[in-house]
Design a protein around this motif. Structure first.
Motif, PDB file in Angstrom:
ATOM      1  N   CYS A  41      74.705  71.219  65.347  1.00 19.50           N
ATOM      2  CA  CYS A  41      74.470  72.664  65.213  1.00 19.50           C
ATOM      3  C   CYS A  41      74.484  73.053  63.747  1.00 19.50           C
ATOM      4  N   ASP A  42      73.508  73.829  63.334  1.00 18.56           N
ATOM      5  CA  ASP A  42      73.511  74.359  61.966  1.00 18.56           C
ATOM      6  C   ASP A  42      72.643  75.615  61.956  1.00 18.56           C
ATOM      7  N   LEU A  43      73.029  76.567  61.118  1.00 20.02           N
ATOM      8  CA  LEU A  43      72.253  77.813  61.016  1.00 20.02           C
ATOM      9  C   LEU A  43      70.822  77.535  60.581  1.00 20.02           C
ATOM     10  N   GLN A  71      80.083  78.319  45.377  1.00 18.80           N
ATOM     11  CA  GLN A  71      80.340  79.620  45.988  1.00 18.80           C
ATOM     12  C   GLN A  71      80.490  79.524  47.512  1.00 18.80           C
ATOM     13  N   ARG A  72      79.855  78.516  48.122  1.00 16.17           N
ATOM     14  CA  ARG A  72      79.990  78.352  49.577  1.00 16.17           C
ATOM     15  C   ARG A  72      81.281  77.626  49.952  1.00 16.17           C
ATOM     16  N   ILE A  73      81.717  76.683  49.115  1.00 17.28           N
ATOM     17  CA  ILE A  73      82.847  75.843  49.538  1.00 17.28           C
ATOM     18  C   ILE A  73      84.136  76.127  48.774  1.00 17.28           C
ATOM     19  N   GLY A  95      75.644  70.019  56.550  1.00 17.70           N
ATOM     20  CA  GLY A  95      75.214  70.020  55.145  1.00 17.70           C
ATOM     21  C   GLY A  95      75.646  68.699  54.525  1.00 17.70           C
ATOM     22  N   ARG A  96      76.223  68.786  53.319  1.00 14.26           N
ATOM     23  CA  ARG A  96      76.656  67.590  52.583  1.00 14.26           C
ATOM     24  C   ARG A  96      77.730  66.818  53.357  1.00 14.26           C
ATOM     25  N   GLN A  97      78.795  67.490  53.694  1.00 14.23           N
ATOM     26  CA  GLN A  97      79.910  66.806  54.373  1.00 14.23           C
ATOM     27  C   GLN A  97      79.610  66.583  55.858  1.00 14.23           C
ATOM     28  N   GLY A  98      78.886  67.529  56.480  1.00 15.75           N
ATOM     29  CA  GLY A  98      78.521  67.362  57.894  1.00 15.75           C
ATOM     30  C   GLY A  98      77.645  66.129  58.084  1.00 15.75           C
ATOM     31  N   ALA A 110      82.154  71.398  60.147  1.00 14.66           N
ATOM     32  CA  ALA A 110      81.928  71.117  58.718  1.00 14.66           C
ATOM     33  C   ALA A 110      80.995  72.183  58.151  1.00 14.66           C
ATOM     34  N   THR A 111      81.175  73.405  58.641  1.00 16.58           N
ATOM     35  CA  THR A 111      80.392  74.530  58.095  1.00 16.58           C
ATOM     36  C   THR A 111      80.926  74.870  56.717  1.00 16.58           C
ATOM     37  N   SER A 112      80.237  75.786  56.034  1.00 22.79           N
ATOM     38  CA  SER A 112      80.800  76.295  54.788  1.00 22.79           C
ATOM     39  C   SER A 112      82.151  76.930  55.129  1.00 22.79           C
ATOM     40  N   THR A 113      83.046  76.939  54.137  1.00 24.42           N
ATOM     41  CA  THR A 113      84.440  77.290  54.386  1.00 24.42           C
ATOM     42  C   THR A 113      84.605  78.673  55.019  1.00 24.42           C
ATOM     43  N   ASP A 114      83.784  79.632  54.627  1.00 24.07           N
ATOM     44  CA  ASP A 114      83.987  81.001  55.125  1.00 24.07           C
ATOM     45  C   ASP A 114      83.862  81.114  56.647  1.00 24.07           C
ATOM     46  N   ALA A 115      83.242  80.121  57.303  1.00 28.96           N
ATOM     47  CA  ALA A 115      83.075  80.202  58.764  1.00 28.96           C
ATOM     48  C   ALA A 115      84.193  79.481  59.523  1.00 28.96           C
ATOM     49  N   HIS A 116      85.025  78.681  58.838  1.00 31.32           N
ATOM     50  CA  HIS A 116      85.983  77.826  59.557  1.00 31.32           C
ATOM     51  C   HIS A 116      86.886  78.605  60.524  1.00 31.32           C
ATOM     52  N   ALA A 117      87.514  79.666  60.019  1.00 33.40           N
ATOM     53  CA  ALA A 117      88.547  80.355  60.814  1.00 33.40           C
ATOM     54  C   ALA A 117      87.965  80.881  62.134  1.00 33.40           C
ATOM     55  N   ALA A 119      88.485  56.308  55.046  1.00 29.05           N
ATOM     56  CA  ALA A 119      89.359  57.448  55.370  1.00 29.05           C
ATOM     57  C   ALA A 119      88.637  58.433  56.288  1.00 29.05           C
ATOM     58  N   TYR A 120      87.341  58.683  56.002  1.00 32.85           N
ATOM     59  CA  TYR A 120      86.594  59.638  56.839  1.00 32.85           C
ATOM     60  C   TYR A 120      86.413  59.107  58.257  1.00 32.85           C
ATOM     61  N   VAL A 121      86.184  57.810  58.385  1.00 35.98           N
ATOM     62  CA  VAL A 121      86.036  57.231  59.733  1.00 35.98           C
ATOM     63  C   VAL A 121      87.405  57.236  60.429  1.00 35.98           C
ATOM     64  N   PHE A 141      92.102  66.612  55.884  1.00 35.03           N
ATOM     65  CA  PHE A 141      92.718  66.112  54.647  1.00 35.03           C
ATOM     66  C   PHE A 141      92.626  64.586  54.663  1.00 35.03           C
ATOM     67  N   ASN A 142      91.403  64.110  54.366  1.00 31.64           N
ATOM     68  CA  ASN A 142      91.065  62.702  54.551  1.00 31.64           C
ATOM     69  C   ASN A 142      91.896  61.748  53.723  1.00 31.64           C
ATOM     70  N   ARG A 143      92.410  62.226  52.568  1.00 29.17           N
ATOM     71  CA  ARG A 143      93.121  61.271  51.698  1.00 29.17           C
ATOM     72  C   ARG A 143      94.374  60.725  52.376  1.00 29.17           C
ATOM     73  N   CYS A 156      88.623  70.176  61.994  1.00 31.55           N
ATOM     74  CA  CYS A 156      88.012  71.137  61.063  1.00 31.55           C
ATOM     75  C   CYS A 156      88.163  70.652  59.626  1.00 31.55           C
ATOM     76  N   GLU A 157      87.085  70.742  58.881  1.00 29.81           N
ATOM     77  CA  GLU A 157      87.154  70.392  57.459  1.00 29.81           C
ATOM     78  C   GLU A 157      88.129  71.325  56.741  1.00 29.81           C
ATOM     79  N   LYS A 158      88.721  70.828  55.679  1.00 29.29           N
ATOM     80  CA  LYS A 158      89.533  71.672  54.820  1.00 29.29           C
ATOM     81  C   LYS A 158      88.616  72.497  53.930  1.00 29.29           C
ATOM     82  N   PRO A 159      89.032  73.584  53.314  1.00 27.48           N
ATOM     83  CA  PRO A 159      90.285  74.274  53.616  1.00 27.48           C
ATOM     84  C   PRO A 159      90.110  75.148  54.849  1.00 27.48           C
TER      85      PRO A 159
HETATM   86  N1  LIG Z   1      87.153  66.438  53.104  1.00 32.18           N
HETATM   87  C1  LIG Z   1      86.299  66.275  52.100  1.00 32.18           C
HETATM   88  O1  LIG Z   1      86.420  65.348  51.323  1.00 32.18           O
HETATM   89  C2  LIG Z   1      85.160  67.236  51.919  1.00 32.18           C
HETATM   90  C3  LIG Z   1      84.076  66.893  51.110  1.00 32.18           C
HETATM   91  C4  LIG Z   1      83.034  67.806  50.986  1.00 32.18           C
HETATM   92  C5  LIG Z   1      83.100  69.031  51.641  1.00 32.18           C
HETATM   93  N2  LIG Z   1      84.180  69.340  52.398  1.00 32.18           N
HETATM   94  C6  LIG Z   1      84.286  70.629  53.121  1.00 32.18           C
HETATM   95  O2  LIG Z   1      83.252  70.651  54.096  1.00 32.18           O
HETATM   96  C7  LIG Z   1      82.750  71.988  54.246  1.00 32.18           C
HETATM   97  C8  LIG Z   1      81.220  71.970  54.046  1.00 32.18           C
HETATM   98  O3  LIG Z   1      80.954  71.597  52.715  1.00 32.18           O
HETATM   99  P1  LIG Z   1      79.501  71.075  52.297  1.00 32.18           P
HETATM  100  O4  LIG Z   1      79.632  70.601  50.921  1.00 32.18           O
HETATM  101  O5  LIG Z   1      78.980  70.178  53.361  1.00 32.18           O
HETATM  102  O6  LIG Z   1      78.679  72.469  52.325  1.00 32.18           O
HETATM  103  P2  LIG Z   1      77.117  72.676  52.634  1.00 32.18           P
HETATM  104  O7  LIG Z   1      76.820  74.049  52.194  1.00 32.18           O
HETATM  105  O8  LIG Z   1      76.328  71.527  52.115  1.00 32.18           O
HETATM  106  O9  LIG Z   1      77.025  72.595  54.243  1.00 32.18           O
HETATM  107  C9  LIG Z   1      77.504  73.601  55.089  1.00 32.18           C
HETATM  108  C10 LIG Z   1      76.537  73.720  56.263  1.00 32.18           C
HETATM  109  O10 LIG Z   1      77.132  74.599  57.228  1.00 32.18           O
HETATM  110  C11 LIG Z   1      76.075  75.402  57.768  1.00 32.18           C
HETATM  111  N3  LIG Z   1      76.709  76.595  58.361  1.00 32.18           N
HETATM  112  C12 LIG Z   1      77.344  77.613  57.718  1.00 32.18           C
HETATM  113  N4  LIG Z   1      77.805  78.516  58.610  1.00 32.18           N
HETATM  114  C13 LIG Z   1      77.488  78.040  59.842  1.00 32.18           C
HETATM  115  C14 LIG Z   1      77.692  78.517  61.159  1.00 32.18           C
HETATM  116  N5  LIG Z   1      78.338  79.655  61.405  1.00 32.18           N
HETATM  117  N6  LIG Z   1      77.193  77.794  62.196  1.00 32.18           N
HETATM  118  C15 LIG Z   1      76.514  76.630  61.971  1.00 32.18           C
HETATM  119  N7  LIG Z   1      76.306  76.123  60.737  1.00 32.18           N
HETATM  120  C16 LIG Z   1      76.780  76.819  59.681  1.00 32.18           C
HETATM  121  C17 LIG Z   1      75.155  75.676  56.605  1.00 32.18           C
HETATM  122  O11 LIG Z   1      73.868  76.044  57.052  1.00 32.18           O
HETATM  123  C18 LIG Z   1      75.172  74.325  55.875  1.00 32.18           C
HETATM  124  O12 LIG Z   1      74.139  73.465  56.303  1.00 32.18           O
HETATM  125  C19 LIG Z   1      83.481  72.849  53.211  1.00 32.18           C
HETATM  126  O13 LIG Z   1      84.524  73.538  53.858  1.00 32.18           O
HETATM  127  C20 LIG Z   1      84.027  71.839  52.212  1.00 32.18           C
HETATM  128  O14 LIG Z   1      85.226  72.271  51.602  1.00 32.18           O
HETATM  129  C21 LIG Z   1      85.200  68.460  52.562  1.00 32.18           C
END
Ligand SMILES: NC(=O)c1ccc[n+]([C@@H]2O[C@H](COP(=O)([O-])OP(=O)(O)OC[C@H]3O[C@@H](n4cnc5c(N)ncnc54)[C@H](O)[C@@H]3O)[C@@H](O)[C@H]2O)c1
Length: 340
Positions: free
Chosen positions: A35-37, A167-169, A13-16, A72-79, A287-289, A125-127, A94-97
Motif C-alpha cells: 500500500c502506498d499513496l 522534511q518527511r522523515i 518508499g526508501r525504507q519500505g 514504513a510510511t513517512s513519520t507523520d502518518a505513523h501514529a 538486523a532488518y531481517v 529500532f533495528n540496531r 512500525c518504523e521509528k520514530p
Molecule cells: N530503521 C531505519 O533504519 C530507517 C531507515 C530509513 C527510514 N526509516 C523510517 O522509515 C519511514 C519512511 O522513511 P523513508 O525514507 O522510506 O521515506 P519515503 O518518503 O521514501 O517513503 C515513505 C512512503 O510512505 C508513503 N506514504 C505516506 N503516507 C502514507 C499513507 N498514509 N498511506 C500509504 N502510504 C503513505 C509515501 O507515499 C512514500 O512512498 C520514516 O519514518 C523513517 O524515519 C527508518
C-alpha cells in the motif's frame, strides 16, 4: 509447522522497499498487500507478484485474513496508522520514530488501544537486532564488563539527504540520533535523565533553512549515574560509519565498522583496509531481517517484542531534548516516568 503470517506493507518508499525485499525473503511471511499513496497502474505492474496493490491502507485493515501490518510510511502518518491497525486487531511493526509531533498523552492513549486489542506493537529500532550489537548487549547481561559506566556511539551517514526527504522523515535528532539514543539506553539498561547537545552545519549550511544540522556531539546522563557520548554526522566520505563501545568496571566491549572484506594490506609505504559498508540497508541488512523475524516470533508465541511503544516514547523524548539543547545551548532534563 506454524502458519505463515499474512501481512500488508504500508508505505513503500526508501525504507519500505528495503522491508519489501526482506519480507519476500522470510519464509514465515505471506505478503498479501502493498500500500502506498503513490500507487498507480505502474505499481500494479511492478508488484504483480503481490495479490493486492492498494492506495488506501484501510483496505488492508478491513481484510479479516490479514494478521499483521508493517508500517514504513513517512513519520507523520505513523501514529494514525498504528491506532487504526490496533483497532482492527492487526499486529503492528512500525518504523521509528513513533511521531515528531504527537504528545506523550496521545501516545499513551494509542498504546492503551494496542494493549486493549491484544496486539503486538514492535518499533523499528533495528540496531538492537544487529548481530555485533546483540553480542555486546548479551555480554553486558552476562556481566563480562562488570557495571557499565560509559556508552559511546559513532553514527555517520555517507551523504546528506535531500531536504524534501528530511522534511518527511525528520531532522537529524529525530531521524538519526534517535537510533543512537535508543541504543545507548538499551545497552545501559537505564533511562536518560539529562542531555547536553551541540549541533552545527559544518557540511551543508543550507540545512539551516529547514531547521536542521549536519553534525551533533552530545553527552548523556543516565538515571543510574552512568554517562553516554554520541557523535553524528550526515556525511562520512568513506562510507556508513557505525561504531559502539561500552566501558564498564571490569572491562570494555567494542564493535568496529563492518566491511565487505576483513583483509588489511601493509607494505613499506602504507596500510590499508576496506571501507565500511556504504549505506544503512547494507550495513544493517541482517538486523532488518532479524527484527521482522523477531516480531513474527513474538506474534506466534506471544513473546515480548524487542522494542515496544514505551521504548519509542523514551527515544522520542530524548530526540526532542537533543533538538532543544542544540537550539537553547543548555542541558535539558528528561522525564523518566511513563505510564500506559
Ligand atoms: N530503521 C531505519 O533504519 C530507517 C531507515 C530509513 C527510514 N526509516 C523510517 O522509515 C519511514 C519512511 O522513511 P523513508 O525514507 O522510506 O521515506 P519515503 O518518503 O521514501 O517513503 C515513505 C512512503 O510512505 C508513503 N506514504 C505516506 N503516507 C502514507 C499513507 N498514509 N498511506 C500509504 N502510504 C503513505 C509515501 O507515499 C512514500 O512512498 C520514516 O519514518 C523513517 O524515519 C527508518
Amino acid at each position: 509447522m506454524t502458519k505463515k503470517l499474512k501481512m500488508g506493507l504500508i508505505g513503500v518508499g526508501r525504507q519500505g522497499s528495503n522491508h519489501y525485499n526482506n519480507l519476500l525473503s522470510i519464509n514465515q511471511v505471506d505478503l498479501q498487500y502493498i500500500c502506498d499513496l503513490k500507487v498507480d497502474q505502474s505499481w500494479k505492474e511492478k508488484y504483480s507478484n503481490i495479490p493486492h496493490v492498494v492506495k488506501d491502507y484501510h483496505e488492508i485493515l478491513e481484510d479479516p485474513s490479514i494478521d499483521a501490518v508493517l508500517i514504513a510510511t513517512s513519520t507523520d502518518a505513523h501514529a494514525q496508522v498504528v491506532l487504526d491497525a490496533a483497532k482492527a486487531k492487526k499486529h503492528i511493526f512500525c518504523e521509528k520514530p513513533f511521531s515528531l509531533t504527537v504528545s506523550d498523552g496521545e501516545i499513551a492513549n494509542i498504546l492503551r488501544t494496542v494493549k486493549e486489542n491484544n496486539v503486538k506493537l514492535q518499533m523499528g529500532f533495528n540496531r538492537r537486532m544487529d548481530p555485533q550489537f546483540r553480542d555486546i548487549y548479551k555480554q553486558i547481561q552476562d556481566g563480562n564488563i562488570g557495571t557499565p559506566q560509559v556508552v559511546k556511539t559513532t553514527s555517520r551517514d555517507p551523504f546528506v539527504l535531500k531536504k524534501e526527504l528530511i522534511q518527511r522523515i525528520g531532522t537529524l535528532p529525530y531521524d538519526f540520533t534517535i537510533h543512537d539514543l535508543d541504543l545507548a539506553r538499551y545497552m545501559m539498561g537505564s533511562n536518560i535523565k539529562e542531555i547536553y547537545a551541540k549541533g552545527g552545519t559544518l557540511i551543508d549550511p543550507t540545512l539551516k533553512s529547514i531547521g536542521d544540522v549536519d553534525t551533533i556531539a552530545l553527552v548523556l546522563e543516565f538515571e543510574n549515574g552512568a554517562f553516554g557520548l554520541i557523535d553524528n554526522s550526515r556525511q562520512a566520505v568513506f562510507g556508513y560509519d557505525q561504531r559502539l563501545e561500552v566501558f564498564g568496571s571490569e572491562g570494555m566491549l567494542k564493535a568496529e565498522n563492518v566491511s565487505k572484506s576483513t583483509v588489511e594490506l601493509y607494505n613499506s609505504t602504507s596500510e590499508s583496509k576496506k571501507n565500511p559498508l556504504p549505506i544503512f540497508n547494507e550495513r544493517y541488512h541482517e538486523a532488518y531481517v532479524d527484527e521482522v523475524k523477531s516480531f513474527i516470533n513474538s506474534v506466534q508465541n506471544d513473546a515480548p517484542v524487542v522494542a515496544d511503544g514505551v521504548d519509542a516514547v523514551f527515544a522520542q523524548r530524548a530526540a526532542i531534548a537533543t533538538d532543544e539543547s542544540i537550539k537553547t545551548g543548555k542541558p535539558v532534563k528528561l522525564d523518566t516516568e511513563f505510564e500506559v
